[in-house]
Motif scaffolding. Structure first.
Motif: not given
Length: 63
Positions: A43-44, A46-47, A52
């Motif tokens: 998750d980190v 990806r952020r 996006r």
């Protein structure tokens, strides 16, 4: 500064230091193999990488 490093090295080579290192290594391996930890890391990642499809520069970034 060198004396601090000497103290750290002495501790690392002592029986208590070796035990502490062994316990920390085991705990790190458990965390690394935990699916929840892997999900948090993904998750980190990806952020940070701009998950996006963008270049990672969104609102709030300055150049």
């Amino acid at each position: 500064m060198a004396s601090l490093m000497n103290k750290v090295m002495q501790f690392a080579n002592s029986p208590k230091g070796k035990q502490a290192i062994r316990q920390a290594t085991e705990k790190a391996q458990q965390l690394a193999n935990d699916p929840k930890t892997k999900a948090k890391i993904d998750d980190v990642r990806r952020r940070v990488q701009g998950g996006r499809g963008g270049s990672g520069t969104g609102p709030g970034t300055t150049h």
